[in-house]
Design a protein around this motif. Structure first.
Motif, mmCIF file in Angstrom:
data_model
loop_
_atom_site.group_PDB
_atom_site.id
_atom_site.type_symbol
_atom_site.label_atom_id
_atom_site.label_comp_id
_atom_site.label_asym_id
_atom_site.label_seq_id
_atom_site.Cartn_x
_atom_site.Cartn_y
_atom_site.Cartn_z
ATOM 1 N N PHE A 36 0.823 -1.213 0.000
ATOM 2 C CA PHE A 36 0.000 0.000 0.000
ATOM 3 C C PHE A 36 0.854 1.259 0.000
ATOM 4 O O PHE A 36 0.316 2.364 -0.040
ATOM 5 C CB PHE A 36 -0.926 0.021 1.221
ATOM 6 C CG PHE A 36 -2.097 -0.900 1.112
ATOM 7 C CD1 PHE A 36 -3.296 -0.452 0.584
ATOM 8 C CD2 PHE A 36 -2.004 -2.218 1.520
ATOM 9 C CE1 PHE A 36 -4.388 -1.308 0.470
ATOM 10 C CE2 PHE A 36 -3.093 -3.076 1.415
ATOM 11 C CZ PHE A 36 -4.283 -2.621 0.882
ATOM 12 N N ALA A 37 2.158 1.115 0.118
ATOM 13 C CA ALA A 37 3.013 2.303 0.097
ATOM 14 C C ALA A 37 3.034 2.867 -1.321
ATOM 15 O O ALA A 37 3.168 2.112 -2.273
ATOM 16 C CB ALA A 37 4.427 1.955 0.545
ATOM 17 N N PRO A 38 2.874 4.172 -1.447
ATOM 18 C CA PRO A 38 2.803 4.749 -2.792
ATOM 19 C C PRO A 38 4.170 4.881 -3.448
ATOM 20 O O PRO A 38 4.624 5.985 -3.732
ATOM 21 C CB PRO A 38 2.147 6.114 -2.555
ATOM 22 C CG PRO A 38 2.432 6.447 -1.140
ATOM 23 C CD PRO A 38 2.611 5.161 -0.390
ATOM 24 N N VAL A 39 4.797 3.760 -3.666
ATOM 25 C CA VAL A 39 6.062 3.701 -4.424
ATOM 26 C C VAL A 39 6.059 2.462 -5.290
ATOM 27 O O VAL A 39 5.440 1.463 -4.952
ATOM 28 C CB VAL A 39 7.319 3.503 -3.547
ATOM 29 C CG1 VAL A 39 8.006 4.793 -3.286
ATOM 30 C CG2 VAL A 39 7.026 2.703 -2.304
ATOM 31 N N ARG A 40 6.815 2.532 -6.360
ATOM 32 C CA ARG A 40 7.027 1.363 -7.186
ATOM 33 C C ARG A 40 8.131 0.552 -6.533
ATOM 34 O O ARG A 40 9.256 1.033 -6.368
ATOM 35 C CB ARG A 40 7.473 1.808 -8.574
ATOM 36 C CG ARG A 40 7.351 0.750 -9.613
ATOM 37 C CD ARG A 40 8.639 0.562 -10.416
ATOM 38 N NE ARG A 40 8.685 -0.785 -10.932
ATOM 39 C CZ ARG A 40 9.632 -1.652 -10.647
ATOM 40 N NH1 ARG A 40 10.633 -1.325 -9.863
ATOM 41 N NH2 ARG A 40 9.599 -2.851 -11.151
ATOM 42 N N LEU A 41 7.835 -0.647 -6.122
ATOM 43 C CA LEU A 41 8.822 -1.476 -5.445
ATOM 44 C C LEU A 41 9.554 -2.380 -6.429
ATOM 45 O O LEU A 41 8.923 -3.046 -7.252
ATOM 46 C CB LEU A 41 8.151 -2.343 -4.388
ATOM 47 C CG LEU A 41 7.469 -1.603 -3.243
ATOM 48 C CD1 LEU A 41 6.839 -2.590 -2.286
ATOM 49 C CD2 LEU A 41 8.464 -0.721 -2.509
ATOM 50 N N ALA A 42 10.858 -2.389 -6.322
ATOM 51 C CA ALA A 42 11.656 -3.327 -7.105
ATOM 52 C C ALA A 42 11.905 -4.537 -6.220
ATOM 53 O O ALA A 42 12.119 -4.397 -5.024
ATOM 54 C CB ALA A 42 12.980 -2.689 -7.494
ATOM 55 N N SER A 43 11.829 -5.712 -6.798
ATOM 56 C CA SER A 43 12.051 -6.883 -5.970
ATOM 57 C C SER A 43 12.813 -7.975 -6.708
ATOM 58 O O SER A 43 12.957 -7.943 -7.911
ATOM 59 C CB SER A 43 10.723 -7.446 -5.478
ATOM 60 O OG SER A 43 10.206 -8.330 -6.445
ATOM 61 N N ARG A 44 13.268 -8.916 -5.963
ATOM 62 C CA ARG A 44 13.986 -10.076 -6.497
ATOM 63 C C ARG A 44 13.060 -10.992 -7.294
ATOM 64 O O ARG A 44 11.868 -11.065 -6.991
ATOM 65 C CB ARG A 44 14.544 -10.907 -5.348
ATOM 66 C CG ARG A 44 15.635 -10.363 -4.504
ATOM 67 C CD ARG A 44 17.008 -10.608 -5.076
ATOM 68 N NE ARG A 44 17.927 -9.613 -4.518
ATOM 69 C CZ ARG A 44 17.625 -8.349 -4.233
ATOM 70 N NH1 ARG A 44 16.414 -7.887 -4.429
ATOM 71 N NH2 ARG A 44 18.519 -7.540 -3.753
ATOM 72 N N PRO A 45 13.636 -11.724 -8.242
ATOM 73 C CA PRO A 45 12.870 -12.793 -8.878
ATOM 74 C C PRO A 45 12.401 -13.767 -7.798
ATOM 75 O O PRO A 45 13.081 -13.938 -6.792
ATOM 76 C CB PRO A 45 13.894 -13.482 -9.776
ATOM 77 C CG PRO A 45 14.956 -12.472 -10.016
ATOM 78 C CD PRO A 45 14.994 -11.608 -8.793
ATOM 79 N N GLY A 46 11.280 -14.356 -7.984
ATOM 80 C CA GLY A 46 10.776 -15.313 -7.004
ATOM 81 C C GLY A 46 9.843 -14.679 -5.999
ATOM 82 O O GLY A 46 9.263 -15.355 -5.168
ATOM 83 N N THR A 47 9.698 -13.361 -6.058
ATOM 84 C CA THR A 47 8.785 -12.681 -5.142
ATOM 85 C C THR A 47 7.687 -11.993 -5.934
ATOM 86 O O THR A 47 7.953 -11.393 -6.969
ATOM 87 C CB THR A 47 9.540 -11.632 -4.306
ATOM 88 O OG1 THR A 47 10.598 -12.284 -3.618
ATOM 89 C CG2 THR A 47 8.607 -10.969 -3.312
#
Lengths: 228, 228
Positions: A177-188
């Motif tokens: 819900f945080a108003p940011v684009r989240l970058a994440s690892r593969p597998g998530t």
DNA sequence: GTCTGTGAACTGATTCACAGCG
DNA sequence: CGCTGTGAATCAGTTCACAGAC
């Protein structure tokens, strides 16, 4: 049955079909059809058949679907035949409200902890008794409580670092819900719900600049998207 | 500049571009480019140029976009150069939390009333002072407070009737959190956010039944959809 | 007859690739 | 040069339409 990649549109629709099937089952209805379901959501009936066909052949030609069987199949497809333990990160207004959201419990999601970095909140609990724990205990809490899904309800600035901590702790499914684009690892898998974006998008349609002055009905699914 | 119908994907992306432009502007950056913006959201740069091209030619070939100008343009396109008065229907956990959500105020949305049918709540106010009023006063409140957008935060059973009341009272933009598919009149825009559907969809990706075992990154927009 | 399951057609959104301007 | 703006190509999601099972 197709093993191809399933789109998020499909999984979201499955979830809504399931809700409908549950209510049919409660009303004692024993069979239904793609046409009947389609009417409920004004969707094309072929859409529903295609969605289901991704996972097997659940229907009976000339008859339709047996409500109880289809329900059971979808529950299994979505993996909600097991209870998921959910941790909420951020004990602000939104996080606390989500911890109390009854809809989760009904559907096999159990909020087992709220994590917050504010020392003043640690040790308190939500109205229904979900404990507020310290962010520094994140790893330990996730392990000991068996948390597999997290909901991020922190300010934008903290979003990415919280996400990184969660991924490092082994969480593979996050509702953000945080108003940011989240970058994440593969597998998530991350799904984001951005309240301001939703309102601003509504505002556009209110402002009436779009060619088609009349908008209506309701299309479909709910909530965002994140994959790869 | 195309006057064609603009998709919700585009309006939601515009909103996220705007947020990025605001932060660039605050950091004193004066120009940017579609390539640079694309990197932030990992999107294709052509996507961004196409989104903007729907509304005019805002860029300078060989240079990019002037941050402050583009920002101003998007604000106008989205219609958030005026403050929108928002009414929240449902004074439960979620409704009260949304009334306090700081992100709205920052972006020109002002929650001016919470409406609830429980007599016990009427007359109270949220922490920041938004009054809780009775549902029977709906029409009057909408008119007198100048409410143009509504957020539905009531249980599923009440969703459709609340929606009908809002539409009858002249509300044309609704953000719906009730877990039901709302039918509405032409001329009204509804966006739905369904928390259970989101979690169930996440659960599917956790269950690992999908062919591609590794999922990652984050795709794009936020929140649901409803139109016509 | 009815309704599923599914290839084929279609629609709409995204990406490519390049002409044209600063 | 570099970057926008945009037609053309691609990809994905939806709908059509019908063969096959009951």
């Amino acid at each position: 049955m197709r093993t191809e990649k399933i789109s998020e549109f499909t999984t979201q629709r499955l979830s809504t079909y399931l809700r409908c099937l549950e209510s049919l089952d409660e009303s004692g209805v024993e069979t239904t059809s793609s046409i009947m379901l389609a009417k409920q959501f004004d969707l094309n009936s072929a859409q529903i058949r295609k969605d289901l066909a991704c996972f097997g052949q659940f229907g009976v030609r000339g008859v339709g679907y047996v409500v109880r069987d289809l329900k059971r199949h979808i529950v299994e497809i979505l993996g909600i035949n097991v209870v998921h333990k959910v941790g909420i990160i951020g004990g602000g207004n939104l996080g606390m409200a989500l911890a109390e959201y009854a809809g989760f419990r009904k559907n096999g999601f159990l909020v087992v902890a709220i994590l917050d970095s504010a020392a003043a909140k640690i040790g308190l609990a939500s109205r229904s008794g979900v404990p507020i724990l310290g962010m520094n205990a994140l790893d330990e809490v996730i392990r000991s409580k068996g948390i597999t899904m997290a909901i991020i309800a922190v300010p934008a600035e903290a979003g990415q670092s919280v996400c990184d901590l969660l991924v490092a702790a082994g969480i593979r499914a996050i509702l953000n819900f945080a108003p940011v684009r989240l970058a994440s690892r593969p597998g998530t898998k991350i799904m984001s719900i951005d309240l301001s974006v939703s309102l601003e998008s509504l505002s556009y349609f209110l402002s009436g600049q779009h060619s088609n002055p009349l908008q209506s009905g309701e299309n479909f699914p709910a909530a965002s998207l994140a994959s790869d």
